[in-house]
Enzyme design. Structure first.
Site, mmCIF file in Angstrom:
data_model
loop_
_atom_site.group_PDB
_atom_site.id
_atom_site.type_symbol
_atom_site.label_atom_id
_atom_site.label_comp_id
_atom_site.label_asym_id
_atom_site.label_seq_id
_atom_site.Cartn_x
_atom_site.Cartn_y
_atom_site.Cartn_z
ATOM 1 N N GLN B 154 4.741 -2.753 5.186
ATOM 2 C CA GLN B 154 5.013 -3.525 3.946
ATOM 3 C C GLN B 154 6.324 -4.575 4.256
ATOM 4 O O GLN B 154 7.312 -3.756 4.210
ATOM 5 C CB GLN B 154 5.005 -2.765 2.559
ATOM 6 C CG GLN B 154 5.009 -3.595 1.450
ATOM 7 C CD GLN B 154 5.696 -2.934 0.221
ATOM 8 O OE1 GLN B 154 5.099 -2.166 -0.251
ATOM 9 N NE2 GLN B 154 6.947 -3.287 -0.034
ATOM 10 N N SER B 157 11.234 -6.630 1.323
ATOM 11 C CA SER B 157 12.874 -6.695 1.073
ATOM 12 C C SER B 157 13.399 -7.568 2.243
ATOM 13 O O SER B 157 12.903 -7.455 3.408
ATOM 14 C CB SER B 157 13.396 -5.474 1.291
ATOM 15 O OG SER B 157 12.836 -4.574 0.196
ATOM 16 N N GLU B 272 1.572 1.483 -6.092
ATOM 17 C CA GLU B 272 2.668 2.442 -5.742
ATOM 18 C C GLU B 272 2.642 3.687 -6.891
ATOM 19 O O GLU B 272 2.865 4.720 -6.637
ATOM 20 C CB GLU B 272 3.883 1.875 -5.920
ATOM 21 C CG GLU B 272 4.328 1.017 -4.610
ATOM 22 C CD GLU B 272 5.858 0.557 -4.937
ATOM 23 O OE1 GLU B 272 6.172 0.360 -6.180
ATOM 24 O OE2 GLU B 272 6.859 0.723 -3.966
ATOM 25 N N GLU B 402 19.562 1.328 -11.698
ATOM 26 C CA GLU B 402 19.509 0.200 -12.760
ATOM 27 C C GLU B 402 18.361 -0.501 -12.917
ATOM 28 O O GLU B 402 18.041 -0.859 -13.956
ATOM 29 C CB GLU B 402 20.962 -0.665 -12.220
ATOM 30 C CG GLU B 402 22.471 0.136 -12.241
ATOM 31 C CD GLU B 402 22.545 0.957 -11.140
ATOM 32 O OE1 GLU B 402 21.761 1.060 -10.089
ATOM 33 O OE2 GLU B 402 23.431 1.818 -11.094
#
Lengths: 371, 434
Positions: B154, B157, B272, B402
């Protein structure tokens, strides 16, 4: 795989929530908070008795509904959410559980129907001063017929009719049943961090008493009662934690600073996410505790300790961060944040401190691995 | 918001490098797989039950042999009917509810099954292909993926699109019936052994960030695709950089309409949810055993008798058990045909930090000796050190702590989004720093 409550139990939860939203409103809780002479909300107590909650887990033959401990867990969560000002935990999780665990048939017949009917408030008297109680440190004395000594503090000891007292005798520590409305018992009402619940110093002077369970077995029985109470109180703590989180979310969505809702700031978001995670950890552990309690599984001591440790920490976190999220308003008497902050501390200590339970948890892990 | 690399974590920890460290995990009580699965996985046998010996054997395999063993396992799994359990029958699946896949996965986890190279492809990429492509494309790819003949990765990013994965800059320009790709992806798990990938690229920089993306199937062996393994801070090489230089992709390999790539990516990321990771390294059970054999800081007795340590240990127990039990709640929801609740989103926030805390405590407890990570000398053959060095990556991969807290706050608790600087601005006009 079945790790959730049933539809019936969820319906009970909804019903309990509606009832308490009406009868244990902030106004009702504050009426007890603001009145030094009020130990609990008598009307709410009566209503709870009429709904059968006090006898939810008491067998039908003893005047209860004969449901199960899971139903009690469901009710506990709602009672915790509503910060209900009633001696429910003392009467149901401690006094009634002690009777069902150790009581002779005659003792059960005497007390349980009255508890279920709301005619008898009970309490559990263990602490004798600062610090965690230990088997060797118990000083209250039972001579087979009478009890002498001091218990301080006793949660709901100001309004209770009867107490289960941890005392020592020749055979060792025993549990004893004492009628608090007798000449040999002096009560002094105590001011506590949570004035929505009562507490007293009880002084026994040759008070008439009878043994509950076998002589010398009191410490083991007390530990067993505490495990049961811990598993149930965990749900009150989760209910309170959840209420704090919801209050904080609501405020964060509607309070504006720098021209945006404060809930859009990551400093607030991450705080509330931490509260959520703590609640989910506590809830998952508490479900396990509820399962162990309802099936009388051998895992109860471990599961109850984990549930209690998680729930005490979660409630503390949620109660203090709810105040923080509310800013200055959260520090006022008028806003309800402090009701939860107070109750969080009472519940964290009512069955033993978080440090004590964490120690128990590790000890039980050691025992489990040794077995 | 970037969740593109979530499954990286899972695969990295199931990678061969880490597997060698799991010997001690198998010291927990052995569990008996159900009969049908035992027969399928063991008696036949497709895989060996987890054991120190099996672990040693799998560790000895070269990467090439391991991959061959993995492909062989996947083919047998497909033939036995355990691949694509939830997929539609026409895709070679069995059309069963998700709880069946959960049951199989939990049984499979008890074996030393080399399933890891396929988790991203079959868990996320191929379901996306199924959802967004025509019959001919599905016929070309799905069966081969299910049988383990082809492996998928995949490619989401980028160096400039981490948490903000929709800021992808890798561009695709239409050229006749093809698209020409230029740019770079990063942190791509398994790119070095993958045959195909799903690739998120920018096809229109003149519209808003989320509206100018398109998803493609890319042939990882095509001219112009260059894969370079990343040397991680932890020393390992589990992930890759992938460079695209004038790579041609036929328009037929487009997934969804041009400009709809973000919606396609969301479908990938939704898949996911069930790929929740398993063991993340030494947990409370391991440090509990470890603490019996090492001195307390006071010098009096073992660490396990130290009060401060016991309080921390209790916190770890509570969180580890809480996480495990939360997964039971997820399974309960699945078994009742419900959608898993948000309780499944808490895992990584708990695990990464706890893993680091446990590793750090175990290392510090050894005083100066704690600096030694040589497996010949270190406790648990250096597993605490490995965990200590990998945990910082775990706090970042699959959404940083975060970002995950933002997700909990916004999607679960319903808090408002941060005001955004990219609303109503064409992608090409957005400010970008380093």
């Amino acid at each position: 795989m079945n790790f959730d409550f049933s539809d019936d139990q969820k319906a009970l939860k909804d019903q309990a929530r509606k009832f308490l939203a009406d009868k244990s409103s902030s106004k009702a809780v504050r009426a007890v908070l603001n009145d030094d002479a009020a130990f609990f909300d008598a009307a709410l107590w009566k209503g709870v008795a009429e709904l059968g909650w006090l006898g939810a887990a008491i067998p039908e033959e003893h005047g209860g509904l004969g449901l199960g401990r899971l139903e009690l867990c469901v009710l506990a969560e709602e009672i915790g959410r509503a910060v209900a000002p009633i001696p429910f935990s003392s009467t149901v999780y401690f006094f009634a559980e002690a009777l069902m665990l150790a009581g002779a048939e005659a003792q059960k017949r005497d007390h349980l129907p009255k508890i279920a009917a709301g005619e008898r408030i009970g309490c559990f008297a263990l602490s004798e001063g600062p610090g965690a109680p230990a088997e060797a440190s118990i000083e209250a004395k039972f001579d087979g017929a009478t009890l002498s000594g001091v218990k301080i503090p006793v949660t709901d000891g100001d309004c209770a009719d009867w107490a289960v007292v941890v005392a020592k005798e020749a055979a060792g520590v025993s549990l004893v049943l004492v009628d608090l409305n007798q000449a040999g018992v002096a009560r002094e009402t105590l001011k506590t961090i949570d004035p929505t619940r009562g507490a007293a110093k009880l002084t026994f002077t040759n008070a008439k008493a009878e043994r509950l369970g076998a002589a010398g077995q009191g410490w083991a029985l007390a530990e067993a009662v505490l495990d049961r109470a811990a598993a149930l109180i965990a749900f009150e703590q989760i209910g309170g934690s959840q209420a704090c989180l919801e209050m904080a979310i609501d405020y964060a969505k509607n309070r504006y600073a720098f021209s945006r809702p404060i809930g859009s700031f990551q400093g607030i978001k991450h705080k509330l996410a931490d509260m959520y995670v703590a609640i989910e950890v506590a809830r998952s552990n508490a479900y396990y505790g509820a399962w162990a309690l309802s099936t009388e599984a051998a895992e109860l001591p471990f599961a109850a300790a984990a549930a209690r440790a998680a729930a005490s920490d979660a409630y503390y976190l949620c109660a203090k961060e709810n105040i923080q999220t509310h800013g200055g308003m959260g520090f006022t008497w008028e806003v309800d944040c402090h009701l939860f902050f107070r109750r969080a501390k009472l519940l964290a200590l009512q069955a033993g401190s978080p440090a004590v339970w964490k120690e128990k948890l590790v000890k039980r892990l050691e025992q489990r691995n040794a077995a | 918001m970037r969740r593109g690399a979530r499954s990286i974590v899972w695969v990295a920890f199931k990678s061969r490098r880490f597997k060698g460290r799991r010997i001690w995990i198998s010291t927990t009580r052995p569990r008996k797989p159900s009969f049908a699965l035992r027969r399928a996985l063991f008696s036949k046998p497709i895989a060996s039950p987890k054991s120190a010996e099996a672990e040693r054997l799998s560790r000895k395999l070269s990467p090439k042999d391991y991959l061959a063993a993995a492909k062989d396992y996947q083919r047998k799994k497909a033939e036995a009917g355990f691949a694509g359990i939830t997929w539609a029958k026409e895709q070679g699946g069995r059309a069963l509810p998700p709880i069946y896949a959960v049951i199989f996965n939990s049984e499979e986890a008890k074996f030393d099954a080399p399933a890891h190279p396929f988790s991203i492809g079959l868990g996320m990429c191929v379901p996306t292909v199924i959802a967004f492509s025509d019959e001919a494309t599905k016929d070309r790819y799905v069966a081969k993926a299910l049988r383990g003949d082809e492996i998928w990765c995949q490619l989401f990013s980028e160096p400039g699109a981490g948490s903000d994965v929709a800021a992808s800059k890798t561009k695709a320009v239409k050229d006749g019936g093809d698209w020409i790709i230029n740019g770079q992806k990063v942190w791509t798990t398994g790119a070095h052994f993958s045959d195909f990938g799903i690739l998120l690229v920018r096809t229109n920089p003149d519209v808003e960030k989320h509206k100018g993306l398109t998803m493609f199937i890319v042939d990882m062996k095509a001219p112009g695709v260059e894969v370079r393994q990343i040397h991680q801070a932890s020393g390992g090489r589990d992930f890759n950089e992938v460079y695209f230089t004038d790579v041609r992709i036929p328009d037929q390999n487009r997934l969804g309409e041009p400009g709809m790539g973000w919606n396609v990516a969301l479908v990938t990321l939704m898949n996911e949810r069930l790929a929740v990771g398993g063991s993340y390294g030494p947990d409370y059970k391991e440090i509990f055993e470890f603490a019996k054999g090492i001195a307390a800081p006071s010098g009096e007795g073992a660490l396990i008798k130290d009060e401060a340590f016991r309080q921390k240990l209790a916190d770890w127990i509570v969180r580890a058990e809480g996480y495990k039990l939360a997964k039971f709640r997820t399974m309960t929801a699945l078994s009742r045909g419900q959608t898993p609740g948000p309780e499944s989103s808490i895992g990584k926030v708990i695990n990464a930090n706890q893993m680091m805390d446990i590793a750090n405590t175990a290392i510090e407890a050894q005083d100066l000796y704690g600096i030694i990570d040589d497996p010949a000398y270190a406790a648990l053959e250096g597993a605490f050190h490995q965990s200590y060095m990998f945990a910082p990556g775990l706090r970042i991969a699959g959404g940083t702590d975060e970002i995950l807290k933002n997700i909990i706050a916004e999607r679960v608790l319903g808090l408002p989004q941060e005001p955004r600087a990219d609303k109503g601005v064409a992608f090409k006009d957005l400010p970008s720093g380093r």
